[in-house]
Every structure is written in structure tokens, then in C-alpha cells.
Design a protein around this motif. Structure first.
Motif, PDB file in Angstrom:
ATOM      1  N   GLY A 108       0.746  -0.985  -0.052  1.00 42.69           N
ATOM      2  CA  GLY A 108      -0.030   0.046  -0.087  1.00 42.69           C
ATOM      3  C   GLY A 108       0.933   1.162  -0.147  1.00 42.69           C
ATOM      4  N   ALA A 109       1.875   1.255   0.802  1.00 48.46           N
ATOM      5  CA  ALA A 109       2.918   2.439   0.858  1.00 48.46           C
ATOM      6  C   ALA A 109       3.548   2.720  -0.643  1.00 48.46           C
ATOM      7  N   ILE A 110       3.923   1.459  -1.233  1.00 46.97           N
ATOM      8  CA  ILE A 110       4.371   1.731  -2.648  1.00 46.97           C
ATOM      9  C   ILE A 110       3.495   2.352  -3.660  1.00 46.97           C
ATOM     10  N   VAL A 111       2.074   1.807  -3.632  1.00 47.88           N
ATOM     11  CA  VAL A 111       1.081   2.395  -4.287  1.00 47.88           C
ATOM     12  C   VAL A 111       0.860   3.892  -4.019  1.00 47.88           C
ATOM     13  N   SER A 112       0.763   3.980  -2.902  1.00 44.34           N
ATOM     14  CA  SER A 112       0.272   5.532  -2.434  1.00 44.34           C
ATOM     15  C   SER A 112       1.610   6.339  -2.906  1.00 44.34           C
ATOM     16  N   ALA A 113       2.952   5.976  -2.895  1.00 42.17           N
ATOM     17  CA  ALA A 113       4.028   6.824  -3.300  1.00 42.17           C
ATOM     18  C   ALA A 113       4.018   7.006  -4.767  1.00 42.17           C
ATOM     19  N   VAL A 114       3.813   6.137  -5.517  1.00 36.18           N
ATOM     20  CA  VAL A 114       3.636   6.081  -6.808  1.00 36.18           C
ATOM     21  C   VAL A 114       2.629   7.099  -7.275  1.00 36.18           C
ATOM     22  N   LEU A 115       1.454   6.954  -6.706  1.00 33.50           N
ATOM     23  CA  LEU A 115       0.363   8.154  -6.928  1.00 33.50           C
ATOM     24  C   LEU A 115       0.651   9.362  -6.655  1.00 33.50           C
ATOM     25  N   ALA A 116       1.445   9.614  -5.669  1.00 35.47           N
ATOM     26  CA  ALA A 116       1.585  11.010  -4.999  1.00 35.47           C
ATOM     27  C   ALA A 116       2.811  11.501  -6.179  1.00 35.47           C
ATOM     28  N   LEU A 117       3.747  10.511  -6.701  1.00 33.61           N
ATOM     29  CA  LEU A 117       4.726  11.064  -7.828  1.00 33.61           C
ATOM     30  C   LEU A 117       4.016  11.254  -8.946  1.00 33.61           C
ATOM     31  N   GLY A 118       2.785  10.556  -9.289  1.00 32.77           N
ATOM     32  CA  GLY A 118       2.096  10.866 -10.260  1.00 32.77           C
ATOM     33  C   GLY A 118       1.220  12.284 -10.593  1.00 32.77           C
ATOM     34  N   LEU A 119       1.007  12.712  -9.410  1.00 30.30           N
ATOM     35  CA  LEU A 119       0.185  13.908  -9.254  1.00 30.30           C
ATOM     36  C   LEU A 119       1.305  15.206  -9.625  1.00 30.30           C
ATOM     37  N   PHE A 120       2.351  14.955  -8.993  1.00 28.79           N
ATOM     38  CA  PHE A 120       3.520  16.021  -9.062  1.00 28.79           C
ATOM     39  C   PHE A 120       3.957  15.955 -10.574  1.00 28.79           C
ATOM     40  N   PHE A 121       4.044  14.849 -11.232  1.00 28.16           N
ATOM     41  CA  PHE A 121       4.532  14.722 -12.597  1.00 28.16           C
ATOM     42  C   PHE A 121       3.641  15.024 -13.511  1.00 28.16           C
ATOM     43  N   ASN A 122       2.404  15.204 -13.178  1.00 29.77           N
ATOM     44  CA  ASN A 122       1.214  15.624 -14.294  1.00 29.77           C
ATOM     45  C   ASN A 122       1.502  17.090 -14.696  1.00 29.77           C
ATOM     46  N   ARG A 123       1.331  17.272 -15.939  1.00 30.06           N
ATOM     47  CA  ARG A 123       1.499  18.548 -16.596  1.00 30.06           C
ATOM     48  C   ARG A 123       1.019  19.660 -15.916  1.00 30.06           C
ATOM     49  N   SER A 124      -0.317  19.408 -15.540  1.00 33.81           N
ATOM     50  CA  SER A 124      -1.035  20.383 -14.754  1.00 33.81           C
ATOM     51  C   SER A 124      -1.053  20.316 -13.132  1.00 33.81           C
ATOM     52  N   ALA A 125       0.205  19.998 -12.582  1.00 37.85           N
ATOM     53  CA  ALA A 125       0.333  19.518 -11.333  1.00 37.85           C
ATOM     54  C   ALA A 125      -0.380  20.317 -10.512  1.00 37.85           C
ATOM     55  N   GLN A 126      -0.102  21.863 -10.381  1.00 36.59           N
ATOM     56  CA  GLN A 126      -0.821  22.585  -9.457  1.00 36.59           C
ATOM     57  C   GLN A 126      -2.188  22.493  -9.216  1.00 36.59           C
ATOM     58  N   VAL A 127      -2.947  22.331 -10.614  1.00 39.10           N
ATOM     59  CA  VAL A 127      -4.375  22.132 -10.513  1.00 39.10           C
ATOM     60  C   VAL A 127      -4.703  20.860 -10.035  1.00 39.10           C
ATOM     61  N   ALA A 128      -4.119  19.835 -10.321  1.00 32.17           N
ATOM     62  CA  ALA A 128      -4.493  18.514  -9.901  1.00 32.17           C
ATOM     63  C   ALA A 128      -4.178  18.257  -8.246  1.00 32.17           C
ATOM     64  N   VAL A 129      -2.937  19.092  -7.853  1.00 33.06           N
ATOM     65  CA  VAL A 129      -2.704  19.131  -6.253  1.00 33.06           C
ATOM     66  C   VAL A 129      -4.093  19.589  -5.689  1.00 33.06           C
ATOM     67  N   ASP A 130      -4.696  20.700  -6.062  1.00 29.17           N
ATOM     68  CA  ASP A 130      -5.716  21.594  -5.594  1.00 29.17           C
ATOM     69  C   ASP A 130      -6.826  20.656  -5.557  1.00 29.17           C
ATOM     70  N   VAL A 131      -7.417  20.185  -6.710  1.00 27.53           N
ATOM     71  CA  VAL A 131      -8.364  19.188  -6.783  1.00 27.53           C
ATOM     72  C   VAL A 131      -8.402  18.091  -5.873  1.00 27.53           C
ATOM     73  N   PHE A 132      -7.188  17.412  -5.966  1.00 20.66           N
ATOM     74  CA  PHE A 132      -6.900  16.248  -5.107  1.00 20.66           C
ATOM     75  C   PHE A 132      -7.208  16.556  -3.751  1.00 20.66           C
ATOM     76  N   SER A 133      -6.794  17.637  -3.170  1.00 23.23           N
ATOM     77  CA  SER A 133      -6.808  18.106  -1.841  1.00 23.23           C
ATOM     78  C   SER A 133      -8.237  18.508  -1.265  1.00 23.23           C
ATOM     79  N   ARG A 134      -8.909  19.074  -2.350  1.00 26.66           N
ATOM     80  CA  ARG A 134     -10.310  19.536  -1.967  1.00 26.66           C
ATOM     81  C   ARG A 134     -11.176  18.226  -1.775  1.00 26.66           C
ATOM     82  N   PHE A 135     -10.937  17.555  -2.867  1.00 23.55           N
ATOM     83  CA  PHE A 135     -11.928  16.337  -2.968  1.00 23.55           C
ATOM     84  C   PHE A 135     -11.660  15.536  -1.617  1.00 23.55           C
TER      85      PHE A 135
END
Length: 378
Positions: A108-135
Motif C-alpha cells: 500500500g505504501a508503494i502504491v501511494s508513493a507512486v500515486l503521489a509522484l504521478g500527481l507532481f509529474f502531471n503537466r497540470s500539477a498545480q491544478v491536480a494538487v488543488d483538486v486532489f486536496s479539496r476532494f
């Protein structure tokens, strides 16, 4: 987005555990601690967010304007604490997935770390982080509300002790304030506003509103968690000392409650991973310009180190305790630096803090600094 980034950065595994443990120890009197910490948190965040946004500089750069070595020193403290908390956050995310799926916590830790990195590596990372945090922030509040209602807490007793608790617990207040606005959490939302282009005195009122919203979200979550835990304790259930939040969710709402614990633990942990990584990175960028050039690489190193440390050492609790102790000193130190910088209008873009905010800020510095010293010496 900035408000939820700050709030979800605060709501991590330590947040869940601290609230449950202190409710078990103090009962209804813990409501007074939450109320007092809310006002202290608001003072901290209003001062920090106003000064960072008005100056258009992140906190490390602002601190360096007070004295040359202050910025790097603050960066070292924030990044060390953020890294320690991130190891605990990765562990919490693994535990959450383990509860939901039956997988080992390491998977579960590995899956979560990969998901977190995927958020940051997204081209729209700032928007993705905002939406992710709000949801996930709204999801946690909704689930926590359901569990709190199911636990049937004695609300009349809470109200009775809210103003007159009968006992002042300095350790609980310091821990809760440090866990809500200590360390990197103080600057998470303010630095997010800088990333969004909110720079200059004209954005101070919006920054103030966002700061209060962030504290409001975190306090609402803590209040609901407190009420749920109080309902369980009042009904005579015993908390599992190995995992107090899990036992509280199960006692409050049975098997569904335990399932919801998995969701809340994972959501709280993964959003804190995002918040700790983002904020630590902004500090490193201010002190080491090369970090901005290789931002993606440093994000990968920060998250991967946290994951590997957990997988091979597997003892995040002692690190969280150490990081919490450091936070007890970081909060008054960092706030004092911000208030010293506020004395120089040339540094803050011509913005001058209102007298009430300045004096309230220094009062919090003295109060939290004194409590930290007494706690550690004791």
C-alpha cells in the motif's frame, strides 16, 4: 486550493492519533484545548500568510532578510521535519490501503508513493494538487461526520467544559497547535498562493480569508474526530493503545466504521505526503537555486527516500515523535522570524501588519516557546 492544501497537510496520521489519544485522556475537557488552539492557529496563519503574500517571497527568503543564516537554518528545520513526517505519512497511507484491500502495508505504501509522484509529474500539477486536496478533504469530513453521529457523543457535557475545563493541559495545547500549524504546515498554503501568482499587498485580504478557511477545515475535522472518540469513550469502550484511531472507528460504527477508518487514514496520509513534499521543495528552492532546475528529480528523491526508509526500517512512530518535538521549536522560531521581517516595510512590499496581529503573534511566540521549553525540560 491553498486552504485545503494547508488543512489536509495538517490532517495526517499524527493528527488522527493525537486527537484520539488526548480525547481518551482528557474526555470532554479536550474540547477546550481544540477551541483555544483554534484561536492560536488563526493568529499564526494570519501573520504568516499575510507577510509571505505581501512580500511576494517564500518564508526562507523572507527569513534571510532578517539575518543571513536564518533562511538556510529555517529550511534545514522544515525539510528535516517534513521528511520525518513524510515517512510516517507513507506508512499511514500503506496502513489505510491495507485496511481496505488486505494487502501488506508495504504494498500500500508503494502504491501511494507512486500515486503521489504521478500527481507532481502531471503537466497540470498545480491544478491536480488543488483538486486532489479539496476532494479528499471533503471526503474525510463527510465520513467523519457520519462516524461522529454514529458514536452519539454527550454534546451537553462538551458544552459544559468548553469554557470552563477545570484543568489546563499545556502539553495537549502545544501538541495540537504544533500538529496543526507547526513545521512545514505553517507555510504550505502561503507558498501555494505564491505559486499561483498571489504576490503583493493587494492580495493580503484574500490571503487572510484563505488562511482562516484552512484553519476552519482542519478544526472542523478535529472537532468531529473528538466527538466521535468522546462518544466511544463515554460508552465505556477501551481504546487499543497500538492503534487508537482504528479501534475508535470500529467501536463507533462497527465493520463499516473500520472500513471508513481505512479511507480516512489513507486520505489523510496521502494528502499530507503531497503537502510535506510540496512545501519542503519550496524551501529548498529558495536556499538552493539548483533545486528549481531539477525540481522533478528532487521530488522523486524526497518521496522515494521516505518510502525506502519506511520499507527497510519500518519504525515511523519514533520519527513522528522526534519531528513533533522539533515542531515545538520550529513554530515560535519561524513565527518570530516572520514578525521581525514585518518590521521592515521595504521587505514586505510596503505592507504593515495591524498592531493587533503583530502583538497577538508575539504572544503566541512567547506562549508556544515557553510551553515547548517546559515540555522538553520536563
Amino acid at each position: 486550493g491553498a486552504a485545503f492544501l494547508m488543512a489536509t497537510s495538517a490532517i495526517g496520521p499524527g493528527f488522527l492519533t493525537q486527537t484520539t489519544v488526548f480525547t481518551n485522556q482528557l474526555g470532554a475537557r479536550f474540547g477546550f484545548v481544540i477551541l483555544l488552539s483554534f484561536f492560536l492557529d488563526v493568529v499564526v496563519q494570519i501573520n504568516v500568510w499575510r507577510l509571505v503574500v505581501a512580500s511576494g517571497q517564500n518564508a526562507a527568503a523572507l527569513a534571510s532578510r532578517v539575518w543571513r543564516g536564518a533562511g538556510p537554518l529555517l529550511t534545514l528545520l522544515i525539510v528535516a521535519g517534513g521528511l520525518a513526517f513524510n515517512i510516517g505519512n507513507i506508512a499511514g497511507a500503506g496502513l489505510g490501503i491495507s485496511v481496505l484491500t488486505g494487502w501488506p502495508a508495504s504494498v500500500g505504501a508503494i502504491v501511494s508513493a507512486v500515486l503521489a509522484l504521478g500527481l507532481f509529474f502531471n503537466r497540470s500539477a498545480q491544478v491536480a494538487v488543488d483538486v486532489f486536496s479539496r476532494f479528499l478533504g471533503l471526503l474525510m469530513i463527510g465520513l467523519m461526520l457520519w462516524v461522529a453521529v454514529s458514536a452519539r457523543p454527550p454534546v451537553d457535557t462538551v458544552l459544559e467544559h468548553l469554557i470552563l475545563p477545570g484543568h489546563f493541559d499545556a502539553q495537549a495545547i502545544l501538541t495540537i497547535v504544533g500538529g496543526t500549524v507547526g513545521g512545514y504546515i505553517s507555510f504550505a498554503g502561503a507558498h501555494r498562493l505564491l505559486e499561483a501568482g498571489w504576490r503583493g499587498p493587494e492580495y493580503v485580504s484574500e490571503a487572510t480569508r484563505s488562511a482562516v478557511q484552512g484553519i476552519g477545515v482542519a478544526t472542523l475535522m478535529r472537532t468531529l474526530l473528538f466527538l466521535a472518540a468522546l462518544g466511544v469513550v463515554s460508552a465505556g469502550h477501551l481504546m487499543d493503545t497500538q492503534n487508537p484511531p482504528a479501534s475508535m472507528f470500529r467501536a463507533a460504527a462497527g465493520a463499516w466504521g473500520y472500513f471508513f477508518f481505512g479511507i480516512v487514514m489513507w486520505a489523510a496520509s496521502i494528502t499530507s505526503v503531497v503537502g510535506a513534499t510540496f512545501t519542503s521543495l519550496t524551501f529548498m528552492e529558495a536556499s538552493v537555486p539548483a533545486v528549481r532546475t531539477f525540481r522533478t528529480l528532487f521530488i522523486a528523491i524526497f518521496v522515494s527516500f521516505s518510502l525506502v526508509f519506511f520499507l527497510f526500517w519500518g519504525k515511523p512512530v519514533s520519527l513522528l515523535i522526534w519531528a513533533g518535538t522539533v515542531n515545538g521549536f520550529i513554530l515560535p522560531f519561524a513565527l518570530a522570524l516572520m514578525l521581525l521581517a514585518a518590521r521592515r516595510p521595504a521587505v514586505t512590499g510596503g505592507y504593515v501588519l495591524p498592531a493587533w496581529a503583530r502583538w497577538a503573534g508575539w504572544a503566541v511566540v512567547v506562549l508556544t516557546g515557553g510551553m515547548a521549553c517546559v515540555s522538553i525540560l520536563g
